[in-house]
Structure formats: C-alpha cells, structure tokens
Scaffold this motif. Structure first.
Motif, PDB file in Angstrom:
ATOM      1  N   GLN A 187      -6.054 -66.510 -75.549  1.00 20.98           N
ATOM      2  CA  GLN A 187      -6.907 -65.368 -75.237  1.00 20.98           C
ATOM      3  C   GLN A 187      -8.083 -65.790 -74.354  1.00 20.98           C
ATOM      4  O   GLN A 187      -8.492 -65.048 -73.464  1.00 20.98           O
ATOM      5  CB  GLN A 187      -7.442 -64.722 -76.514  1.00 20.98           C
ATOM      6  N   ASP A 198      -6.628 -59.060 -74.310  1.00 25.54           N
ATOM      7  CA  ASP A 198      -5.617 -58.002 -74.443  1.00 25.54           C
ATOM      8  C   ASP A 198      -4.184 -58.516 -74.522  1.00 25.54           C
ATOM      9  O   ASP A 198      -3.257 -57.718 -74.638  1.00 25.54           O
ATOM     10  CB  ASP A 198      -5.722 -57.013 -73.272  1.00 25.54           C
ATOM     11  N   ARG A 254      -0.728 -59.955 -75.974  1.00 28.18           N
ATOM     12  CA  ARG A 254      -0.066 -59.689 -77.267  1.00 28.18           C
ATOM     13  C   ARG A 254       0.285 -61.000 -77.973  1.00 28.18           C
ATOM     14  O   ARG A 254       0.861 -61.904 -77.387  1.00 28.18           O
ATOM     15  CB  ARG A 254       1.200 -58.866 -77.034  1.00 28.18           C
ATOM     16  N   ARG A 255      -0.037 -61.036 -79.257  1.00 34.47           N
ATOM     17  CA  ARG A 255       0.283 -62.207 -80.073  1.00 34.47           C
ATOM     18  C   ARG A 255       1.785 -62.487 -80.049  1.00 34.47           C
ATOM     19  O   ARG A 255       2.218 -63.631 -79.973  1.00 34.47           O
ATOM     20  CB  ARG A 255      -0.209 -62.004 -81.505  1.00 34.47           C
ATOM     21  N   SER A 256       2.609 -61.446 -80.093  1.00 33.16           N
ATOM     22  CA  SER A 256       4.062 -61.640 -80.125  1.00 33.16           C
ATOM     23  C   SER A 256       4.564 -62.325 -78.851  1.00 33.16           C
ATOM     24  O   SER A 256       5.480 -63.149 -78.912  1.00 33.16           O
ATOM     25  CB  SER A 256       4.781 -60.302 -80.321  1.00 33.16           C
ATOM     26  N   PHE A 302       1.967 -62.102 -69.370  1.00 29.68           N
ATOM     27  CA  PHE A 302       1.103 -61.525 -70.392  1.00 29.68           C
ATOM     28  C   PHE A 302       0.340 -60.285 -69.925  1.00 29.68           C
ATOM     29  O   PHE A 302       0.071 -59.395 -70.711  1.00 29.68           O
ATOM     30  CB  PHE A 302       0.087 -62.554 -70.898  1.00 29.68           C
ATOM     31  N   ASN A 303      -0.051 -60.257 -68.649  1.00 29.06           N
ATOM     32  CA  ASN A 303      -0.951 -59.207 -68.159  1.00 29.06           C
ATOM     33  C   ASN A 303      -0.374 -58.339 -67.049  1.00 29.06           C
ATOM     34  O   ASN A 303      -1.089 -57.485 -66.519  1.00 29.06           O
ATOM     35  CB  ASN A 303      -2.264 -59.836 -67.666  1.00 29.06           C
TER      36      ASN A 303
END
Length: 186
Positions: free
Chosen positions: A62, A68, A70-72, A144-145
């Motif tokens: 992070q 923002d 996602r952990r998954s 991720f983004n």
C-alpha cells in the motif's frame, strides 16, 4: 488501429499495404522473457520470495501502490512469488535512445518491459535485476491500479522494497511518466 510509420514500405511483410493492425503482436513476438538470463531471473525470484514472506507485505505494498489496492490481488501475486512462480511481462531489448535515454521502461499499452541494450552490456546481474524489478513494479501498478498511476516512482519504490533498500523522498515525489515511440507505437 495501428498504422505504419511515414516512409514505411507500401507493402509491409504481412502484406497489409501500409496498415498495421498487429503492431503490438509483432512487438510481443520480438520480446524475450529470457533476455535477462538465468542469474538475473534467480535474483529476482529470490528477492520476491523473501518479500512475499514479509508479515507486513500488504501495508508495504500500500505504501508503494496506494491505499486503494485490493488485498486479494496482492495476496494472489504474493502466493505465486512464495511458490517461486515469478511471471515477468515479456522483455524487449532496445537502444537507450529509443526510450528517451532511460535504462528501462514499462509500456502498459503493450504489456512490455523495455530494457536498454547498453545497460545489459555494461551492468552487473544485481544492477540488471534491480532495473527489471523497477519496471516490474510499474507493471504491478498497472495490475493493481489500472490506468491510475500511483504517486511517485512506484517502480523504484517497489524495487527498493523487494531488495530491502530504503524508499527515499525523491522516489515518493518523482514524476515517473514519459512517452516513447517504439516501432510506431507510443
């Protein structure tokens, strides 16, 4: 649709008469996941396996990629790293001048890491592995983004995180975006 650069032959090798709709495919076909060699791949795999085992991995990711993510998604990538399955994007070796004099670049549009030939010819395996990790970090930012680029130089921050180096203020504030033209593709 991709078009042949001005001055290109009227009939391209694929017979498309100047229209080029498969430029990205050609770039990927000329890319090699083994351009970096087994010693560099081994360093990267070891560093990422060690990073994946960090109990604070999600918070660290992070810090690099933004709150923002996602952990998954992080967990899925980390699981593969723990298993030694590091699937890097395809790598294409280019002249440094083709990427604005940079050592490396990430093309989100093509899903391709670009490395400067001059760096591969002159640097140690450790320096090359750090560079590949930096560009891989940019690819993870895309994963991720999406098209929302994380603030700062997330690639450099990821490489620092993966290799156990400090993340400095310059990395956090650097604008790491640029446009380059590779085979007529920006």
């Amino acid at each position: 649709e991709w078009f042949a650069p001005r001055g290109a032959p009227e009939n391209l090798p694929d017979g498309s008469k100047g229209k080029r709709t498969d430029m990205a495919k050609d770039l990927l076909n000329s890319a090699s996941p083994t351009a970096i060699g087994p010693a560099v791949e081994s360093l990267i795999t070891d560093w990422l396996r060690h990073l994946a085992a960090s109990p604070g991995l999600f918070a660290e990711m992070q810090e690099v990629f933004g709150s923002d993510i996602r952990r998954s998604a992080v967990n899925a990538v980390a699981r593969s790293w723990l298993e030694g399955d590091v699937t890097l994007p395809p790598i294409r070796v280019v002249e440094a001048s083709a990427i604005g004099g940079a050592n490396g670049a990430w093309s989100a549009e093509l899903g391709l890491i670009l490395l400067a030939r001059e760096i591969l010819d002159s640097q140690s395996d450790i320096a090359i592995a750090r560079l590949v990790l930096e560009e891989y970090g940019h690819s993870l930012d895309t994963l991720f983004n999406g098209s929302n680029d994380a603030p700062g130089d997330e690639g450099a921050m990821f490489a620092a995180l993966a290799t156990g180096s400090a993340i400095d203020a310059a990395m956090r504030s650097e604008d790491d975006s640029a446009q380059v033209l590779i085979d007529g593709v920006t």
